[in-house]
Write a protein that holds these residues in place. Structure first.
Motif, PDB file in Angstrom:
ATOM      1  N   PRO A 141       0.841  -1.217   0.000  1.00  0.00           N
ATOM      2  CA  PRO A 141       0.000   0.000   0.000  1.00  0.00           C
ATOM      3  C   PRO A 141       0.870   1.258   0.000  1.00  0.00           C
ATOM      4  O   PRO A 141       1.871   1.349   0.711  1.00  0.00           O
ATOM      5  N   LEU A 142       0.477   2.229  -0.793  1.00  0.00           N
ATOM      6  CA  LEU A 142       1.220   3.477  -0.915  1.00  0.00           C
ATOM      7  C   LEU A 142       0.497   4.587  -0.181  1.00  0.00           C
ATOM      8  O   LEU A 142      -0.720   4.740  -0.306  1.00  0.00           O
ATOM      9  N   GLY A 143       1.269   5.356   0.591  1.00  0.00           N
ATOM     10  CA  GLY A 143       0.721   6.535   1.225  1.00  0.00           C
ATOM     11  C   GLY A 143       0.684   7.703   0.251  1.00  0.00           C
ATOM     12  O   GLY A 143       0.947   7.556  -0.950  1.00  0.00           O
ATOM     13  N   LEU A 144       0.370   8.887   0.776  1.00  0.00           N
ATOM     14  CA  LEU A 144       0.272  10.072  -0.081  1.00  0.00           C
ATOM     15  C   LEU A 144       1.610  10.389  -0.721  1.00  0.00           C
ATOM     16  O   LEU A 144       1.686  10.685  -1.926  1.00  0.00           O
ATOM     17  N   GLN A 145       2.690  10.336   0.072  1.00  0.00           N
ATOM     18  CA  GLN A 145       4.012  10.662  -0.470  1.00  0.00           C
ATOM     19  C   GLN A 145       4.407   9.688  -1.563  1.00  0.00           C
ATOM     20  O   GLN A 145       4.892  10.099  -2.632  1.00  0.00           O
ATOM     21  N   GLU A 146       4.199   8.387  -1.329  1.00  0.00           N
ATOM     22  CA  GLU A 146       4.578   7.383  -2.320  1.00  0.00           C
ATOM     23  C   GLU A 146       3.692   7.467  -3.567  1.00  0.00           C
ATOM     24  O   GLU A 146       4.155   7.228  -4.680  1.00  0.00           O
ATOM     25  N   THR A 147       2.415   7.802  -3.385  1.00  0.00           N
ATOM     26  CA  THR A 147       1.534   7.954  -4.540  1.00  0.00           C
ATOM     27  C   THR A 147       1.971   9.121  -5.410  1.00  0.00           C
ATOM     28  O   THR A 147       1.961   9.041  -6.642  1.00  0.00           O
ATOM     29  N   ILE A 148       2.372  10.222  -4.770  1.00  0.00           N
ATOM     30  CA  ILE A 148       2.885  11.368  -5.526  1.00  0.00           C
ATOM     31  C   ILE A 148       4.169  10.982  -6.268  1.00  0.00           C
ATOM     32  O   ILE A 148       4.365  11.352  -7.434  1.00  0.00           O
ATOM     33  N   GLU A 150       5.092   7.980  -7.337  1.00  0.00           N
ATOM     34  CA  GLU A 150       4.778   7.117  -8.471  1.00  0.00           C
ATOM     35  C   GLU A 150       4.085   7.908  -9.580  1.00  0.00           C
ATOM     36  O   GLU A 150       4.305   7.654 -10.772  1.00  0.00           O
ATOM     37  N   SER A 151       3.267   8.892  -9.200  1.00  0.00           N
ATOM     38  CA  SER A 151       2.628   9.739 -10.208  1.00  0.00           C
ATOM     39  C   SER A 151       3.667  10.568 -10.960  1.00  0.00           C
ATOM     40  O   SER A 151       3.539  10.780 -12.173  1.00  0.00           O
ATOM     41  N   LEU A 152       4.697  11.040 -10.257  1.00  0.00           N
ATOM     42  CA  LEU A 152       5.775  11.766 -10.926  1.00  0.00           C
ATOM     43  C   LEU A 152       6.476  10.877 -11.944  1.00  0.00           C
ATOM     44  O   LEU A 152       6.788  11.312 -13.059  1.00  0.00           O
ATOM     45  N   TYR A 153       6.714   9.636 -11.557  1.00  0.00           N
ATOM     46  CA  TYR A 153       7.391   8.714 -12.467  1.00  0.00           C
ATOM     47  C   TYR A 153       6.523   8.427 -13.696  1.00  0.00           C
ATOM     48  O   TYR A 153       7.028   8.318 -14.822  1.00  0.00           O
ATOM     49  N   ILE A 154       5.220   8.311 -13.495  1.00  0.00           N
ATOM     50  CA  ILE A 154       4.311   7.988 -14.597  1.00  0.00           C
ATOM     51  C   ILE A 154       4.177   9.161 -15.566  1.00  0.00           C
ATOM     52  O   ILE A 154       4.165   8.974 -16.790  1.00  0.00           O
ATOM     53  N   THR A 155       4.082  10.381 -15.020  1.00  0.00           N
ATOM     54  CA  THR A 155       3.865  11.554 -15.885  1.00  0.00           C
ATOM     55  C   THR A 155       5.158  12.163 -16.405  1.00  0.00           C
ATOM     56  O   THR A 155       5.108  13.094 -17.217  1.00  0.00           O
ATOM     57  N   ARG A 156       6.291  11.674 -15.972  1.00  0.00           N
ATOM     58  CA  ARG A 156       7.570  12.244 -16.400  1.00  0.00           C
ATOM     59  C   ARG A 156       7.752  12.230 -17.919  1.00  0.00           C
ATOM     60  O   ARG A 156       8.207  13.237 -18.490  1.00  0.00           O
ATOM     61  N   PRO A 157       7.390  11.146 -18.664  1.00  0.00           N
ATOM     62  CA  PRO A 157       7.539  11.221 -20.130  1.00  0.00           C
ATOM     63  C   PRO A 157       6.707  12.327 -20.763  1.00  0.00           C
ATOM     64  O   PRO A 157       7.169  12.990 -21.711  1.00  0.00           O
ATOM     65  N   LEU A 158       5.487  12.562 -20.255  1.00  0.00           N
ATOM     66  CA  LEU A 158       4.653  13.622 -20.815  1.00  0.00           C
ATOM     67  C   LEU A 158       5.255  14.999 -20.542  1.00  0.00           C
ATOM     68  O   LEU A 158       5.274  15.871 -21.415  1.00  0.00           O
ATOM     69  N   LEU A 159       5.745  15.199 -19.318  1.00  0.00           N
ATOM     70  CA  LEU A 159       6.364  16.482 -18.995  1.00  0.00           C
ATOM     71  C   LEU A 159       7.640  16.701 -19.795  1.00  0.00           C
ATOM     72  O   LEU A 159       7.953  17.827 -20.202  1.00  0.00           O
ATOM     73  N   HIS A 160       8.368  15.624 -20.050  1.00  0.00           N
ATOM     74  CA  HIS A 160       9.578  15.730 -20.849  1.00  0.00           C
ATOM     75  C   HIS A 160       9.245  16.116 -22.286  1.00  0.00           C
ATOM     76  O   HIS A 160       9.906  16.973 -22.898  1.00  0.00           O
ATOM     77  N   LEU A 161       8.204  15.497 -22.856  1.00  0.00           N
ATOM     78  CA  LEU A 161       7.784  15.846 -24.209  1.00  0.00           C
ATOM     79  C   LEU A 161       7.295  17.293 -24.284  1.00  0.00           C
ATOM     80  O   LEU A 161       7.573  18.007 -25.246  1.00  0.00           O
ATOM     81  N   LEU A 162       6.556  17.714 -23.253  1.00  0.00           N
ATOM     82  CA  LEU A 162       6.072  19.095 -23.222  1.00  0.00           C
ATOM     83  C   LEU A 162       7.230  20.081 -23.165  1.00  0.00           C
ATOM     84  O   LEU A 162       7.232  21.106 -23.868  1.00  0.00           O
ATOM     85  N   SER A 184      13.711  12.563  -7.888  1.00  0.00           N
ATOM     86  CA  SER A 184      12.741  12.886  -6.839  1.00  0.00           C
ATOM     87  C   SER A 184      11.817  11.709  -6.563  1.00  0.00           C
ATOM     88  O   SER A 184      11.512  11.390  -5.402  1.00  0.00           O
ATOM     89  N   SER A 185      11.370  11.040  -7.614  1.00  0.00           N
ATOM     90  CA  SER A 185      10.495   9.885  -7.438  1.00  0.00           C
ATOM     91  C   SER A 185      11.199   8.773  -6.669  1.00  0.00           C
ATOM     92  O   SER A 185      10.635   8.197  -5.729  1.00  0.00           O
ATOM     93  N   LEU A 186      12.442   8.491  -7.041  1.00  0.00           N
ATOM     94  CA  LEU A 186      13.187   7.447  -6.326  1.00  0.00           C
ATOM     95  C   LEU A 186      13.461   7.833  -4.880  1.00  0.00           C
ATOM     96  O   LEU A 186      13.413   6.991  -3.977  1.00  0.00           O
ATOM     97  N   SER A 187      13.741   9.107  -4.636  1.00  0.00           N
ATOM     98  CA  SER A 187      14.013   9.554  -3.271  1.00  0.00           C
ATOM     99  C   SER A 187      12.774   9.419  -2.389  1.00  0.00           C
ATOM    100  O   SER A 187      12.857   8.991  -1.230  1.00  0.00           O
ATOM    101  N   LEU A 188      11.612   9.768  -2.919  1.00  0.00           N
ATOM    102  CA  LEU A 188      10.380   9.652  -2.140  1.00  0.00           C
ATOM    103  C   LEU A 188       9.998   8.198  -1.899  1.00  0.00           C
ATOM    104  O   LEU A 188       9.435   7.864  -0.849  1.00  0.00           O
ATOM    105  N   LEU A 189      10.314   7.316  -2.857  1.00  0.00           N
ATOM    106  CA  LEU A 189       9.974   5.900  -2.690  1.00  0.00           C
ATOM    107  C   LEU A 189      10.985   5.153  -1.834  1.00  0.00           C
ATOM    108  O   LEU A 189      10.701   4.036  -1.387  1.00  0.00           O
ATOM    109  N   SER A 190      12.159   5.747  -1.605  1.00  0.00           N
ATOM    110  CA  SER A 190      13.190   5.041  -0.840  1.00  0.00           C
ATOM    111  C   SER A 190      12.805   4.861   0.622  1.00  0.00           C
ATOM    112  O   SER A 190      13.356   3.983   1.305  1.00  0.00           O
ATOM    113  N   ASP A 191      11.884   5.676   1.130  1.00  0.00           N
ATOM    114  CA  ASP A 191      11.466   5.545   2.527  1.00  0.00           C
ATOM    115  C   ASP A 191      10.454   4.421   2.735  1.00  0.00           C
ATOM    116  O   ASP A 191      10.131   4.096   3.872  1.00  0.00           O
ATOM    117  N   LEU A 192       9.958   3.836   1.650  1.00  0.00           N
ATOM    118  CA  LEU A 192       8.938   2.800   1.752  1.00  0.00           C
ATOM    119  C   LEU A 192       9.582   1.495   2.197  1.00  0.00           C
ATOM    120  O   LEU A 192      10.555   1.028   1.611  1.00  0.00           O
TER     121      LEU A 192
END
Length: 247
Positions: A141-148, A150-162, A184-192
């Motif tokens: 289960p992911l908390g708010l920090q981990e969800t953010i 993972e969302s950064l990792y998922i949207t990173r290709p779109l932001l890169h294209l933009l 940033s995504s890896l750093s936030l997930l490292s506490d899990l």
């Protein structure tokens, strides 16, 4: 997994399998504009599917490929020819030496060639049960920090294209933005804590993929290319037999 979730994973796997072919084919038929259009559409579709899995189905840290390939040789039953009289327990398939206490398989219970292994039946059963337990583990289960994260990792290709569309392919800003989002995504997930084996392997894979930033423009064009070519020339000139490959 529910049927809708499995369907999303299947479509996501299909997109990851065909995206390079679609990009190359579109570039051949419709040119550079068509190539960038299909890249944006595929990355947008992948981001939508991954966000649905993350936010709606609580799929946790998503692996790549989305569906883990099946290792068929490990899925074969231990006793495919076992009879119905309780032979699957393993007691009738083995013999324990009286003096050595060594466990050996009886000749009459030898499995087919494709199912044979060098371990004892008990070891095979333990490894199969351990693999089944790993495959059936629920996502962490992911908390708010981990969800953010993972969302950064998922949207990173779109932001890169933009950012490529805004600042151009020669600018450092898209490269820096993508790197900052990944780190940033890896750093936030490292506490899990208490991640299962597949999730730990996925985080290790993402960490190793950070090395690809050394091969991405503009860093590659300005720093990596000259050093890599120099190394290849040194190998070609001084290491026998390597020159043909490096050139």
């Amino acid at each position: 997994q529910s049927l809708p979730q499995q369907t999303l994973l299947t479509w996501l796997s299909v997109l990851e399998c065909v995206e390079v072919f679609a990009e190359m084919g579109t570039a051949r038929v419709w040119g550079e504009m068509g190539r960038w259009t299909i890249i944006v559409l595929i990355q947008l579709a992948k981001a939508i599917l991954r966000l649905l899995l993350l936010l709606w189905y609580k799929a946790g840290i998503q692996t790549s490929p989305p569906i883990v390939p099946l290792k068929r040789e490990q899925q074969q039953p231990l006793h495919p020819q076992a009879s119905m009289e309780g032979s699957s327990s393993g007691k009738d398939q083995t013999y324990i030496g009286k003096r050595s206490s060594r466990v050996v398989r009886c000749l009459q219970s030898t499995p087919p060639l494709q199912s044979r292994h060098w371990g004892s039946p008990q070891q095979r059963e333990e490894s199969q049960s351990r693999r089944a337990e790993e495959m059936n583990q629920l996502p962490t289960p992911l908390g708010l920090q981990e969800t953010i994260a993972e969302s950064l990792y998922i949207t990173r290709p779109l932001l890169h294209l933009l950012s490529l569309g805004v600042w151009g392919q020669r600018s450092w800003k898209p490269w820096l933005l993508s790197a900052v989002l990944d780190i940033s995504s890896l750093s936030l997930l490292s506490d899990l804590k208490d991640l299962n084996r597949r999730e730990r392997a996925e985080l290790r894979r993402r960490t190793i993929l950070l090395l690809y930033y050394l091969l991405r423009s503009p860093f590659y064009d300005r720093y990596s290319e000259g050093r890599i070519l120099l190394l290849l020339r040194l190998l070609a000139d001084h290491v026998p037999g390597v020159g043909f490959i490096t050139r």
